[in-house]
Design an enzyme around this catalytic site. Structure first.
Site, PDB file in Angstrom:
ATOM      1  N   HIS A 168      18.741  -5.534   2.923  1.00 17.39           N
ATOM      2  CA  HIS A 168      18.473  -4.990   1.576  1.00 17.39           C
ATOM      3  C   HIS A 168      16.971  -4.975   1.273  1.00 17.39           C
ATOM      4  O   HIS A 168      16.578  -5.072   0.107  1.00 17.39           O
ATOM      5  CB  HIS A 168      19.191  -5.807   0.493  1.00 17.39           C
ATOM      6  CG  HIS A 168      20.617  -6.119   0.810  1.00 17.39           C
ATOM      7  ND1 HIS A 168      21.658  -5.279   0.472  1.00 17.39           N
ATOM      8  CD2 HIS A 168      21.192  -7.160   1.480  1.00 17.39           C
ATOM      9  CE1 HIS A 168      22.807  -5.801   0.893  1.00 17.39           C
ATOM     10  NE2 HIS A 168      22.544  -6.932   1.524  1.00 17.39           N
ATOM     11  N   SER A 289      -8.429  10.014   1.263  1.00 14.10           N
ATOM     12  CA  SER A 289      -8.138  10.721   0.022  1.00 14.10           C
ATOM     13  C   SER A 289      -9.392  11.461  -0.415  1.00 14.10           C
ATOM     14  O   SER A 289     -10.508  10.986  -0.212  1.00 14.10           O
ATOM     15  CB  SER A 289      -7.727   9.708  -1.046  1.00 14.10           C
ATOM     16  OG  SER A 289      -7.943  10.248  -2.332  1.00 14.10           O
ATOM     17  N   LYS A 295      -9.050   4.795   0.249  1.00 15.36           N
ATOM     18  CA  LYS A 295      -7.730   5.069   0.818  1.00 15.36           C
ATOM     19  C   LYS A 295      -7.740   5.327   2.316  1.00 15.36           C
ATOM     20  O   LYS A 295      -8.610   5.995   2.848  1.00 15.36           O
ATOM     21  CB  LYS A 295      -7.129   6.310   0.147  1.00 15.36           C
ATOM     22  CG  LYS A 295      -6.696   6.058  -1.260  1.00 15.36           C
ATOM     23  CD  LYS A 295      -5.404   5.273  -1.304  1.00 15.36           C
ATOM     24  CE  LYS A 295      -4.456   5.995  -2.216  1.00 15.36           C
ATOM     25  NZ  LYS A 295      -3.114   5.874  -1.937  1.00 15.36           N
ATOM     26  N   GLU A 302       4.265   9.685   7.490  1.00 19.27           N
ATOM     27  CA  GLU A 302       4.985  10.342   6.387  1.00 19.27           C
ATOM     28  C   GLU A 302       5.442  11.739   6.794  1.00 19.27           C
ATOM     29  O   GLU A 302       6.543  12.183   6.456  1.00 19.27           O
ATOM     30  CB  GLU A 302       4.089  10.415   5.146  1.00 19.27           C
ATOM     31  CG  GLU A 302       3.857   9.050   4.513  1.00 19.27           C
ATOM     32  CD  GLU A 302       2.790   9.079   3.425  1.00 19.27           C
ATOM     33  OE1 GLU A 302       2.402  10.168   2.960  1.00 19.27           O
ATOM     34  OE2 GLU A 302       2.329   7.988   3.040  1.00 19.27           O
TER      35      GLU A 302
END
Ligand code: ARG
Length: 485
Positions: A168, A289, A295, A302
């Site tokens: 979980h 970024s 970043k 992704e």
């Protein structure tokens, strides 16, 4: 417009209808398979006396010449000038088969018109697509093997790298990075097994099925099949021209590969987050970024996760295309190509990129160990300790539950409690509890086959090493026979 079927027609095709119907914009990919299949076909025709040796030689020379010219860039396969917005077409040629045949006739004259003897575009395209898919099955297998090799190396290097295991997405029990990666090893190994299964089932040659009912020429289908490296010819000519099961199976297997990659990417994205910081991605596989200078984003992971959707899409597209088709060939089947090609490209790119990303990823072992130490991942081991002292497991579970609550209220952990505190909850606790719930002991005591204890893992690693010492599907196939892949 070089149409193969002009004889029966009086009027011309509407320009948009021609472009809509045409497939050369995407079946141009099958050029090499088309040439290879045609050479095998005429070789068989000559052996059977349907063509003379001289005719066969002319045709083979012509086909070789076309291939050479395309390779050298002297001859261009049309790409897209259909005039129909967004519709890939080859302008003059309807499909890759027309392109090859028209160029052959241009090149060698009337003998070229004999190429299509005893053949239909229906069995021709069935063959081309099968040859192409077969090649991709072998390539996918090799890429998966490469990924497994990188995974195995990471496992060997991280047998004792402790980290939390989750259920979980909550810390559950401690494990090791080697064990965690071992789970993905099993998944990608099964993916390879799927490639081998698909290969075995699909490796039958449809050529000679004609349009749907075979031909009246005395073709030797076994011979053509063996020339093209197939296990044999297909056994029903209607099925031969309308079967796309093999492609559906391949897309389903690629979807499963993508699903596995996507889950793995999800883990890595979480591990790479500011909160976890278990891993650091190499700059080569990260992006920045445009506004936030600090970043370093896991875009590649992704994107692999994101691209899973389009591979699933190809599978569902083809399943839907096929579901209502009566036997035998229907033009709907032309829709088997574009999305399938896209899925093959996507899966291939994702495998290559993911493997590179994994190979260069750095592990922050101290962060992983620290994370494994808190969150009560040793609670089960504390209960098992009590069982060892004669307490029934259910009672032990209750005692440790109370212990955890005690710790939570004081913001501490089991191994930090004094013996006195422990004994206030159960008098079965002794000094040896501390060793029993140490991170190292929690992992090392798990020695059942498949568990993270390093002795158990070593036995599995031996099995993996032996497995990877075997060749790829393509290599084992080359050992078995000399056919074309
Ligand atoms: N471009 C077609 C396809 O991909 C080739 C077969 C054409 N056959 C036919 N009967 N129109 O399916």
């Amino acid at each position: 417009m070089a149409q193969l079927w002009g004889g029966r027609f009086v009027g011309g095709t509407d320009k948009l209808a021609f472009a809509f119907n045409a497939s050369i914009g995407f079946d141009r990919r099958l050029f090499y398979q088309d040439i290879e299949g045609s050479i095998a076909h005429v070789t068989m025709l000559a052996k059977q006396g349907i063509l003379t040796e001289a005719e066969k030689e002319d045709i083979v020379r012509g086909l070789d010449g076309i291939r050479g010219d395309v390779d050298a860039g002297r001859l261009k396969i049309p790409e897209s000038d259909s005039g129909l917005e967004g519709m890939p077409s080859g302008g003059e040629y309807e499909d890759i088969h027309s392109f090859v045949e028209a160029n052959l006739i241009d090149r060698i004259g009337d003998t070229g018109k004999k190429l299509h003897t005893g053949r239909s575009r229906n069995d021709q395209v069935a063959l081309d697509m099968r040859l192409y898919t077969r090649k991709k099955v072998l390539e996918t297998d090799a890429l998966l093997k490469e990924l497994l090799t990188v995974l195995l190396r990471a496992m060997e290097e991280n047998l004792e790298t402790c980290m939390p295991g989750f259920t979980h997405l909550q810390k559950a029990q401690p494990t090791t990075l080697a064990h965690y990666y071992g789970a993905y090893f099993e998944m990608f190994k099964r993916d390879r097994q799927r490639m081998a299964d698909i290969y075995g089932r699909m490796n039958y040659c449809p050529l000679g099925a004609g349009a749907l009912a075979g031909t009246t020429y005395p073709l030797d289908r076994e011979y053509t099949a063996s020339l093209l490296g197939f296990s044999g010819p297909t056994l029903n000519s209607m099925d031969s021209v309308s079967d796309r099961d093999y492609l559906i199976e391949f897309l389903a297997a690629l979807s499963t590969v993508m699903m596995h990659l996507s889950r793995f990417c999800e883990e890595i994205i979480i591990w790479n987050s500011n909160e976890y910081q278990f891993v650091e991605m190499d700059d080569a596989y990260s992006t920045g970024s445009s506004i936030m200078p600090q970043k370093k984003n896991p875009d590649i992971a992704e994107l692999v996760r994101g691209k899973t959707g389009r591979v699933y899409g190809a599978l569902f597209s083809l399943l839907t295309t096929m579901k209502g088709l009566p036997l035998a060939y229907n033009k709907d089947m032309q829709e088997d190509k574009e999305m399938a090609f896209d899925a093959m490209d996507t899966a291939e790119n994702c495998l290559v990129l993911f493997t590179g990303m994994l190979r260069t990823m750095k592990y922050r072992k101290e962060r992983m160990a620290a994370s494994a130490m808190n969150g009560f991942t040793n609670a089960t081991d504390a209960a098992d300790y009590l069982v060892g002292k004669g307490v029934p497991f259910r009672d032990a579970h209750g005692i440790v539950g109370r212990l955890v609550l005690y710790c939570v209220e004081r913001n501490t952990s089991i191994e930090k409690l004094t013996l006195e505190e422990l004994r206030n909850i159960s008098d079965r606790f002794d000094e040896d509890l501390y060793d029993a719930v140490s991170l190292k002991a929690c992992v090392e005591k798990r020695l059942t086959l498949g568990a993270p204890g390093s002795e158990a893992m070593k036995a599995v690693l031996d099995i993996h090493r032996r497995y990877l010492a075997e060749g790829t599907l393509a290599e084992s196939r080359a050992l078995g026979q000399n056919g074309i892949q």
